[in-house]
Design a protein around this motif. Structure first.
Motif, PDB file in Angstrom:
ATOM      1  N   LEU A  84      28.511-100.028 -30.973  1.00 36.50           N
ATOM      2  CA  LEU A  84      28.072-100.138 -32.361  1.00 36.50           C
ATOM      3  C   LEU A  84      27.877 -98.775 -32.994  1.00 36.50           C
ATOM      4  O   LEU A  84      28.233 -98.557 -34.154  1.00 36.50           O
ATOM      5  CB  LEU A  84      26.771-100.942 -32.432  1.00 36.50           C
ATOM      6  CG  LEU A  84      26.888-102.445 -32.201  1.00 36.50           C
ATOM      7  CD1 LEU A  84      25.504-103.067 -32.134  1.00 36.50           C
ATOM      8  CD2 LEU A  84      27.713-103.116 -33.285  1.00 36.50           C
ATOM      9  N   GLU A  85      27.303 -97.858 -32.242  1.00 41.42           N
ATOM     10  CA  GLU A  85      27.049 -96.521 -32.790  1.00 41.42           C
ATOM     11  C   GLU A  85      28.340 -95.847 -33.222  1.00 41.42           C
ATOM     12  O   GLU A  85      28.380 -95.169 -34.253  1.00 41.42           O
ATOM     13  CB  GLU A  85      26.321 -95.669 -31.752  1.00 41.42           C
ATOM     14  CG  GLU A  85      24.929 -96.168 -31.395  1.00 41.42           C
ATOM     15  CD  GLU A  85      24.277 -95.331 -30.318  1.00 41.42           C
ATOM     16  OE1 GLU A  85      24.870 -94.292 -29.928  1.00 41.42           O
ATOM     17  OE2 GLU A  85      23.181 -95.703 -29.853  1.00 41.42           O
ATOM     18  N   LEU A  90      32.912 -96.178 -39.452  1.00 41.80           N
ATOM     19  CA  LEU A  90      34.304 -96.536 -39.692  1.00 41.80           C
ATOM     20  C   LEU A  90      34.427 -97.617 -40.761  1.00 41.80           C
ATOM     21  O   LEU A  90      33.466 -98.303 -41.084  1.00 41.80           O
ATOM     22  CB  LEU A  90      34.951 -97.036 -38.397  1.00 41.80           C
ATOM     23  CG  LEU A  90      35.014 -96.058 -37.231  1.00 41.80           C
ATOM     24  CD1 LEU A  90      35.690 -96.722 -36.044  1.00 41.80           C
ATOM     25  CD2 LEU A  90      35.764 -94.789 -37.621  1.00 41.80           C
ATOM     26  N   GLU A  91      35.636 -97.754 -41.268  1.00 39.80           N
ATOM     27  CA  GLU A  91      35.930 -98.829 -42.205  1.00 39.80           C
ATOM     28  C   GLU A  91      36.639 -99.956 -41.474  1.00 39.80           C
ATOM     29  O   GLU A  91      37.166 -99.782 -40.381  1.00 39.80           O
ATOM     30  CB  GLU A  91      36.816 -98.309 -43.344  1.00 39.80           C
ATOM     31  CG  GLU A  91      36.163 -97.236 -44.210  1.00 39.80           C
ATOM     32  CD  GLU A  91      37.085 -96.763 -45.306  1.00 39.80           C
ATOM     33  OE1 GLU A  91      38.253 -97.202 -45.321  1.00 39.80           O
ATOM     34  OE2 GLU A  91      36.653 -95.954 -46.139  1.00 39.80           O
ATOM     35  N   GLY A  92      36.648-101.120 -42.092  1.00 40.02           N
ATOM     36  CA  GLY A  92      37.380-102.247 -41.536  1.00 40.02           C
ATOM     37  C   GLY A  92      36.480-103.306 -40.950  1.00 40.02           C
ATOM     38  O   GLY A  92      35.344-103.046 -40.545  1.00 40.02           O
ATOM     39  N   ASP A  93      36.981-104.532 -40.913  1.00 40.77           N
ATOM     40  CA  ASP A  93      36.247-105.635 -40.303  1.00 40.77           C
ATOM     41  C   ASP A  93      36.205-105.458 -38.796  1.00 40.77           C
ATOM     42  O   ASP A  93      37.091-104.825 -38.206  1.00 40.77           O
ATOM     43  CB  ASP A  93      36.917-106.965 -40.653  1.00 40.77           C
ATOM     44  CG  ASP A  93      36.909-107.258 -42.145  1.00 40.77           C
ATOM     45  OD1 ASP A  93      35.898-106.937 -42.790  1.00 40.77           O
ATOM     46  OD2 ASP A  93      37.913-107.793 -42.654  1.00 40.77           O
ATOM     47  N   ALA A 109      23.258-105.251 -38.523  1.00 40.51           N
ATOM     48  CA  ALA A 109      22.234-104.261 -38.880  1.00 40.51           C
ATOM     49  C   ALA A 109      22.729-102.837 -38.681  1.00 40.51           C
ATOM     50  O   ALA A 109      22.266-101.912 -39.348  1.00 40.51           O
ATOM     51  CB  ALA A 109      20.980-104.496 -38.046  1.00 40.51           C
ATOM     52  N   VAL A 110      23.689-102.640 -37.772  1.00 44.02           N
ATOM     53  CA  VAL A 110      24.208-101.300 -37.477  1.00 44.02           C
ATOM     54  C   VAL A 110      25.472-100.998 -38.270  1.00 44.02           C
ATOM     55  O   VAL A 110      25.621 -99.909 -38.831  1.00 44.02           O
ATOM     56  CB  VAL A 110      24.484-101.145 -35.967  1.00 44.02           C
ATOM     57  CG1 VAL A 110      25.057 -99.756 -35.665  1.00 44.02           C
ATOM     58  CG2 VAL A 110      23.216-101.381 -35.161  1.00 44.02           C
ATOM     59  N   ILE A 111      26.398-101.953 -38.348  1.00 47.35           N
ATOM     60  CA  ILE A 111      27.699-101.655 -38.964  1.00 47.35           C
ATOM     61  C   ILE A 111      27.865-102.285 -40.338  1.00 47.35           C
ATOM     62  O   ILE A 111      28.872-102.042 -41.005  1.00 47.35           O
ATOM     63  CB  ILE A 111      28.853-102.107 -38.052  1.00 47.35           C
ATOM     64  CG1 ILE A 111      28.901-103.636 -37.949  1.00 47.35           C
ATOM     65  CG2 ILE A 111      28.749-101.472 -36.675  1.00 47.35           C
ATOM     66  CD1 ILE A 111      30.158-104.166 -37.275  1.00 47.35           C
ATOM     67  N   GLU A 114      28.555-107.546 -43.630  1.00 49.32           N
ATOM     68  CA  GLU A 114      29.791-108.060 -44.219  1.00 49.32           C
ATOM     69  C   GLU A 114      31.015-107.777 -43.346  1.00 49.32           C
ATOM     70  O   GLU A 114      32.083-108.358 -43.566  1.00 49.32           O
ATOM     71  CB  GLU A 114      29.993-107.449 -45.600  1.00 49.32           C
ATOM     72  CG  GLU A 114      30.383-105.983 -45.625  1.00 49.32           C
ATOM     73  CD  GLU A 114      29.229-105.027 -45.323  1.00 49.32           C
ATOM     74  OE1 GLU A 114      29.481-103.805 -45.188  1.00 49.32           O
ATOM     75  OE2 GLU A 114      28.078-105.504 -45.236  1.00 49.32           O
ATOM     76  N   ARG A 115      30.879-106.913 -42.357  1.00 51.04           N
ATOM     77  CA  ARG A 115      32.019-106.535 -41.510  1.00 51.04           C
ATOM     78  C   ARG A 115      32.155-107.413 -40.266  1.00 51.04           C
ATOM     79  O   ARG A 115      33.183-107.391 -39.591  1.00 51.04           O
ATOM     80  CB  ARG A 115      31.885-105.072 -41.067  1.00 51.04           C
ATOM     81  CG  ARG A 115      31.876-104.068 -42.194  1.00 51.04           C
ATOM     82  CD  ARG A 115      31.661-102.661 -41.643  1.00 51.04           C
ATOM     83  NE  ARG A 115      32.744-102.251 -40.767  1.00 51.04           N
ATOM     84  CZ  ARG A 115      32.702-101.192 -39.954  1.00 51.04           C
ATOM     85  NH1 ARG A 115      31.601-100.466 -39.887  1.00 51.04           N
ATOM     86  NH2 ARG A 115      33.727-100.880 -39.197  1.00 51.04           N
ATOM     87  N   VAL A 116      31.140-108.183 -39.930  1.00 50.86           N
ATOM     88  CA  VAL A 116      31.058-108.842 -38.623  1.00 50.86           C
ATOM     89  C   VAL A 116      31.799-110.178 -38.594  1.00 50.86           C
ATOM     90  O   VAL A 116      31.640-111.013 -39.484  1.00 50.86           O
ATOM     91  CB  VAL A 116      29.581-109.063 -38.226  1.00 50.86           C
ATOM     92  CG1 VAL A 116      29.478-109.880 -36.945  1.00 50.86           C
ATOM     93  CG2 VAL A 116      28.855-107.733 -38.079  1.00 50.86           C
TER      94      VAL A 116
END
Length: 290
Positions: A84-85, A90-93, A109-111, A114-116
């Motif tokens: 996750l770190e 980064l960008e992207g799903d 919470a980390v990335i 909306e990406r998950v």
């Protein structure tokens, strides 16, 4: 679609090789000796005990830098925090394809929530040196499709695009509207099973101890009863409703079957032990089990 497969173990290597062979723009992230081997030989694949080794020249990356439309994470449960770190900037799903019973919240919470996306590869294999050995029947050909879903259960355009891209590449994927419950159900079953097998010394040894199988079943039932939502798939509800004696007999037959032998249940490596321990923590923290 530009993809990065994060994790160059058995599943990540197989997945990246299949997508690459299908013509997708995919890279495989690896480090250390594994990265060196992949750069020299490509992903090396062989069916079970076959002497025929196929080499797939999947592009390899040491760092997850660059723009990707989709990052597919195929690592063990206890390795996710470190991943996750490196994904936060980064960008992207990001599609998390692994055992996970903690829900989408700690990932988002980390990335960014909306990406998950969540999923499960439903495949197996072993690493024989640098060669990935796999069964002829796997997640790409099996009748039970690889589930992928949005955390909130919606069928979104991005989910449809991803499922369609995987299907086009020959991966039997499907949209699962209750993916979080699916993962929690799987963990509720897998943790008692894996820990009981390791304690007994293998699937066959566990099958020979009906009392241990009965104790394992009771832990499964406890986990399923404590889940905040009904089991998914619904068939797992039978573990709570069918007579104990019938279920013990069925589980003992399964433990003696070729499916159990080839499923990886006998893997008592430190990584497997650590993964089961982390999953058990997640079950306790995110259900009513105390």
């Amino acid at each position: 679609m530009k993809l990065l497969v994060y994790g160059a173990g058995v599943l990540g290597s197989r997945f990246a090789a299949r997508l690459y062979e299908a013509g997708l723009d995919v890279s495989l992230l690896a480090r250390g000796e594994r990265m060196d081997s992949l750069r020299r030989h490509g992903v090396q694949l062989a069916e079970e005990n076959s002497t025929v080794i196929k080499r797939i020249p999947v592009p390899v990356r040491e760092h997850p830098a660059g723009g990707y439309d989709l990052i597919v994470v195929l690592v063990r449960t206890h390795q996710v925090d470190a991943v996750l770190e490196s994904l936060a900037g980064l960008e992207g799903d990001v599609l998390f394809l692994h055992n996970w019973a903690a829900g989408p919240e700690p990932l988002g919470a980390v990335i960014g929530h909306e990406r998950v996306l969540l999923g499960f590869p439903a495949d197996g294999g072993t690493m024989d040196g640098d060669v990935v050995r796999y069964r002829a029947t796997n997640f790409m050909t099996r009748r039970v499709a690889m589930p992928i879903g949005e955390p909130d259960g919606r069928t979104t355009p991005r989910l449809e695009r991803i499922v369609e891209a995987f299907r086009t590449a020959g991966v039997n994927a499907k949209a699962e509207p209750k993916m979080d419950a699916w993962l929690k159900t799987h963990a509720a079953f897998e943790v008692p099973l894996g820990q009981a097998v390791h304690t007994a010394g293998g699937p066959a040894a566990l099958a020979d101890d009906p009392d241990a199988v009965r104790d394992m079943l009771r832990l499964m039932r406890q986990n399923l009863a404590a889940m905040p939502a009904p089991p998914v798939p619904r068939g797992f509800a039978a573990l709570r409703t069918l007579p104990e004696g019938l279920l013990v007999a069925t589980l003992r037959r399964f433990l003696r079957s070729p499916t159990a032998v080839h499923s990886g249940l006998s893997d008592a490596s430190p990584a497997t032990t650590a993964e089961l321990a982390r999953l058990a923590e997640q079950i306790r923290a995110h259900t009513k089990v105390r």
